[in-house]
Scaffold this motif. Structure first.
Motif, PDB file in Angstrom:
ATOM      1  N   UNK A 185      -8.803   0.812  -9.923  1.00 25.49           N
ATOM      2  CA  UNK A 185      -8.621   2.246  -9.722  1.00 25.49           C
ATOM      3  C   UNK A 185      -9.912   2.961 -10.130  1.00 25.49           C
ATOM      4  N   UNK A 186     -10.750   3.273  -9.137  1.00 23.60           N
ATOM      5  CA  UNK A 186     -12.008   3.945  -9.412  1.00 23.60           C
ATOM      6  C   UNK A 186     -11.768   5.402  -9.796  1.00 23.60           C
ATOM      7  N   UNK A 187     -12.697   5.953 -10.570  1.00 21.67           N
ATOM      8  CA  UNK A 187     -12.614   7.382 -10.877  1.00 21.67           C
ATOM      9  C   UNK A 187     -12.735   8.144  -9.574  1.00 21.67           C
ATOM     10  N   UNK A 188     -11.803   9.058  -9.293  1.00 22.81           N
ATOM     11  CA  UNK A 188     -11.811   9.734  -7.989  1.00 22.81           C
ATOM     12  C   UNK A 188     -13.053  10.579  -7.792  1.00 22.81           C
ATOM     13  N   UNK A 189     -13.551  10.567  -6.578  1.00 19.48           N
ATOM     14  CA  UNK A 189     -14.677  11.409  -6.205  1.00 19.48           C
ATOM     15  C   UNK A 189     -14.121  12.746  -5.739  1.00 19.48           C
ATOM     16  N   UNK A 190     -14.586  13.861  -6.295  1.00 21.86           N
ATOM     17  CA  UNK A 190     -14.053  15.155  -5.860  1.00 21.86           C
ATOM     18  C   UNK A 190     -14.173  15.321  -4.356  1.00 21.86           C
ATOM     19  N   UNK A 191     -13.147  15.908  -3.760  1.00 19.10           N
ATOM     20  CA  UNK A 191     -13.164  16.108  -2.313  1.00 19.10           C
ATOM     21  C   UNK A 191     -14.208  17.119  -1.899  1.00 19.10           C
ATOM     22  N   UNK A 246      -2.537   3.331  -9.622  1.00 20.95           N
ATOM     23  CA  UNK A 246      -2.803   3.190  -8.192  1.00 20.95           C
ATOM     24  C   UNK A 246      -1.718   3.844  -7.339  1.00 20.95           C
ATOM     25  N   UNK A 247      -2.156   4.721  -6.430  1.00 19.50           N
ATOM     26  CA  UNK A 247      -1.256   5.349  -5.476  1.00 19.50           C
ATOM     27  C   UNK A 247      -0.615   6.636  -5.928  1.00 19.50           C
ATOM     28  N   UNK A 248      -0.733   7.003  -7.214  1.00 16.82           N
ATOM     29  CA  UNK A 248      -0.071   8.206  -7.722  1.00 16.82           C
ATOM     30  C   UNK A 248      -1.000   9.407  -7.586  1.00 16.82           C
ATOM     31  N   UNK A 249      -0.453  10.544  -7.123  1.00 15.74           N
ATOM     32  CA  UNK A 249      -1.246  11.743  -6.926  1.00 15.74           C
ATOM     33  C   UNK A 249      -0.753  12.917  -7.769  1.00 15.74           C
ATOM     34  N   UNK A 250      -0.020  12.647  -8.843  1.00 17.38           N
ATOM     35  CA  UNK A 250       0.395  13.725  -9.736  1.00 17.38           C
ATOM     36  C   UNK A 250      -0.837  14.352 -10.374  1.00 17.38           C
ATOM     37  N   UNK A 263       0.827  -1.202   0.000  1.00 13.38           N
ATOM     38  CA  UNK A 263       0.000   0.000   0.000  1.00 13.38           C
ATOM     39  C   UNK A 263       0.869   1.264   0.000  1.00 13.38           C
ATOM     40  N   UNK A 264       1.917   1.241  -0.812  1.00  8.40           N
ATOM     41  CA  UNK A 264       2.810   2.367  -0.983  1.00  8.40           C
ATOM     42  C   UNK A 264       2.930   2.680  -2.466  1.00  8.40           C
ATOM     43  N   UNK A 265       3.329   3.908  -2.784  1.00  5.16           N
ATOM     44  CA  UNK A 265       3.537   4.245  -4.187  1.00  5.16           C
ATOM     45  C   UNK A 265       4.763   3.515  -4.712  1.00  5.16           C
ATOM     46  N   UNK A 266       4.786   3.264  -6.016  1.00  9.09           N
ATOM     47  CA  UNK A 266       5.913   2.554  -6.608  1.00  9.09           C
ATOM     48  C   UNK A 266       7.206   3.368  -6.510  1.00  9.09           C
ATOM     49  N   UNK A 292     -17.932  28.401   3.885  1.00 14.20           N
ATOM     50  CA  UNK A 292     -16.478  28.355   3.954  1.00 14.20           C
ATOM     51  C   UNK A 292     -15.942  26.934   3.805  1.00 14.20           C
ATOM     52  N   UNK A 293     -16.654  26.075   3.080  1.00 14.75           N
ATOM     53  CA  UNK A 293     -16.166  24.723   2.858  1.00 14.75           C
ATOM     54  C   UNK A 293     -14.852  24.774   2.081  1.00 14.75           C
ATOM     55  N   UNK A 294     -13.897  23.927   2.431  1.00 20.59           N
ATOM     56  CA  UNK A 294     -12.584  23.991   1.766  1.00 20.59           C
ATOM     57  C   UNK A 294     -12.645  23.565   0.316  1.00 20.59           C
ATOM     58  N   UNK A 295     -11.711  24.079  -0.459  1.00 19.97           N
ATOM     59  CA  UNK A 295     -11.531  23.654  -1.846  1.00 19.97           C
ATOM     60  C   UNK A 295     -10.428  22.602  -1.885  1.00 19.97           C
ATOM     61  N   UNK A 296     -10.337  21.911  -3.017  1.00 24.46           N
ATOM     62  CA  UNK A 296      -9.353  20.843  -3.162  1.00 24.46           C
ATOM     63  C   UNK A 296      -8.305  21.254  -4.175  1.00 24.46           C
ATOM     64  N   UNK A 297      -7.076  21.416  -3.715  1.00 26.41           N
ATOM     65  CA  UNK A 297      -5.950  21.669  -4.621  1.00 26.41           C
ATOM     66  C   UNK A 297      -5.464  20.310  -5.102  1.00 26.41           C
ATOM     67  N   UNK A 298      -5.826  19.970  -6.342  1.00 24.29           N
ATOM     68  CA  UNK A 298      -5.606  18.621  -6.855  1.00 24.29           C
ATOM     69  C   UNK A 298      -4.116  18.274  -6.828  1.00 24.29           C
ATOM     70  N   UNK A 299      -3.831  17.088  -6.309  1.00 24.32           N
ATOM     71  CA  UNK A 299      -2.470  16.622  -6.241  1.00 24.32           C
ATOM     72  C   UNK A 299      -1.729  17.084  -5.000  1.00 24.32           C
ATOM     73  N   UNK A 300      -2.372  17.942  -4.182  1.00 25.93           N
ATOM     74  CA  UNK A 300      -1.691  18.447  -2.993  1.00 25.93           C
ATOM     75  C   UNK A 300      -2.552  18.198  -1.762  1.00 25.93           C
TER      76      UNK A 300
END
Length: 506
Positions: free
Chosen positions: A418-424, A352-356, A79-82, A288-296
């Motif tokens: 790898x499911x399509x990500x659900x927006x945060x 799987x596991x990549x957040x770029x 359960x770690x990135x490659x 004031x709900x937070x926004x999602x900075x994709x990849x961060x």
């Protein structure tokens, strides 16, 4: 002088503590044995990759791809990135192949992993043929002191054994200078610049001098006009950080190869590109709900609104209130329709596991275009350059299922979904007004014949806070990706909330 005997108290505290010490020591021994076993297994995994690539023509590229494939396989299990696993394989091989005695001492509990890490890190400047000599001295020093205290002496000793001088190595190391961002908590991050030590020290010194000047001027102004002066309670660290940001974001680089004479160069005009998902209600300032900075990491709503006000373009998207998946994306430039939809759907690399972030990825045909794969939403997904190459040159395969689901199969046959990500962040109505299937009839008349867009907020009296429950209960979220339907939806949102969306970026 004879040590006075320990007097146990009535509760037997010394005996209890002794039992705890023995328990912790025993646990540490078991942990060390397990960690060493894993290090040796990771080293064998790297050696396996070498054997797999031994017969290939392009040896360097083949070895890298074989190592990536092995690391990805182990990453799925751990359960770690490659990338993380590949780095650990490299470290493990260095320990096993160059410092076997240190590894044995770690396994026996004589030294800790911290000692081994120090030995490996400081010994990298030592020629391979002299590392046994270095290891012997390093072990002697490590048996009786902590890793941090051992490090300084070992660095000096390693320099004495090095084949190249520190000056030569520094010249080469300076070519690897870089800047990195590490996401933190509460919308913060660490910005790390790897630069020569003298440069880093000079940067801090200049920021300190400038920050002190700002602080002195602030204190003088407050003393002259204590009644009306705006209080500035920033400390020197905060002022230094603010000056640092101002210099980088508002200033023009002094060393700009594109400038000519008195004309500013183009380097200072370069702007960053980020991908942020902002809830509609937060965008108009209603919550004031937070926004999602994709990849961060998440960012606060105020920052997201400031970014939105200055953004050259914004993409409106709707998510399913129940599942959170993307339903529709508003597009105005047909040539970008697919890219914008997929960027909103994927958000980041789909390995799987990549957040770029998707904005830094490549659009890949799941079924190769050269083999007849269509350029369609159902056959496209974002992959970063690393995993795009791995898909092409290793035994990992992927197929795309309905709904943007990717099914990766490793070289050993393990399947990773790898499911399509659900927006945060998502706009969720108080009263659900959608159904799993689109309505057969056209939209209601009030949606078809929408009124004229409301006037901008600066030209009218600010409304009272809207009743969100009442507003959201009458909104019909369009299921189809028709831009006209999206326009009608946002017009209703403006009317019901009493807030006009800025028409410029939309």
């Amino acid at each position: 002088m004879e040590k006075p005997p320990t007097i146990p108290d009535s509760d037997g505290a010394p005996a209890a503590l002794e039992a705890l010490v023995v328990e912790v020591q025993d646990a540490a021994s078991r942990v060390a044995a397990a960690e060493v076993a894993q290090v040796r297994a990771l080293a064998r995994a790297g050696q396996h990759a070498d054997r797999e690539a031994a017969g290939s023509r392009a040896s360097v590229k083949a070895h890298d791809m074989a190592l990536r494939a092995v690391a990805a396989e182990l990453g799925g299990v751990l359960r770690l990135s490659d990338r993380t696993v590949q780095a650990r394989i490299g470290d493990a091989r260095e320990m096993v192949e160059h410092y076997p005695n240190a590894l044995d001492a770690w396994e026996a509990g004589l030294i800790s992993r911290g000692h081994v890490n120090v030995i490996v890190a400081t010994g990298r400047v030592v020629p391979v043929e002299r590392r046994a000599e270095f290891e012997t001295e390093a072990l002697d020093r490590s048996l009786y002191d902590t890793p941090n205290r051992v490090r300084a002496g070992l660095e000096i000793y390693a320099e004495q054994l090095a084949a190249r001088t520190l000056t030569e190595r520094h010249t080469e190391a300076a070519r690897s200078r870089c800047v990195r961002v590490y996401p933190g908590r509460d919308g913060m991050c660490d910005l790390v610049a790897t630069v020569p030590t003298v440069i880093g020290d000079a940067i801090l010194d200049r920021l300190t001098r400038m920050g002190q000047t700002v602080k002195d001027a602030r204190d003088l102004s407050a003393a002259d006009d204590a009644a009306t002066a705006e209080p500035d309670r920033r400390g020197i660290d905060q002022i230094r950080a603010d000056v640092f940001a101002d210099l980088l974001l508002a200033g023009t680089p002094a060393l700009d190869p594109t400038r000519h004479g008195d004309r500013e160069g183009a380097l200072g005009a370069i702007r960053a590109q980020v991908q942020v998902v902002v809830p509609a209600l937060a965008l108009v300032g209603h919550d004031e709900n937070p926004a999602d900075l994709i990849g961060r990491s998440p960012i606060d709503a105020g920052t997201a609104r400031r970014l939105a006000r200055n953004a050259p373009t914004l993409t409106r998207m709707l998510t399913d209130p129940a599942s959170g998946t993307v339903i529709a994306v508003d597009t105005y430039r047909p040539a970008w329709a697919q890219r914008r939809h997929l960027r909103a759907r994927d958000q980041h690399c789909r390995f799987p596991g990549c957040r770029t972030a998707a904005i830094r990825c490549e659009l890949d045909h799941t079924h190769d275009h050269a083999l007849g794969g269509p350029t369609a939403l159902s056959n496209l997904a974002h992959l970063c350059q690393r995993h795009h190459s791995m898909k092409q040159f290793t035994g990992w395969t992927v197929r795309q299922l309905p709904g943007g689901v990717l099914e990766w199969t490793s070289e050993t046959g393990r399947i990773y979904r790898e499911n399509a990500p659900i927006p945060a962040v998502a706009f969720t109505p108080t009263t659900t007004t959608t159904s799993p299937t689109p309505p057969a009839q056209p939209d209601p008349p009030d949606l078809v014949d929408s009124p004229d867009p409301p006037t901008p907020p600066e030209s009218r009296t600010p409304p009272e806070p809207p009743d969100v429950a009442a507003a959201t209960s009458i909104l019909h979220i369009p299921i189809d990706p028709d831009p006209d339907a999206l326009d009608r939806f946002f017009e209703l949102l403006e009317i019901d909330l009493g807030v006009a969306l800025d028409p410029a970026p939309f």
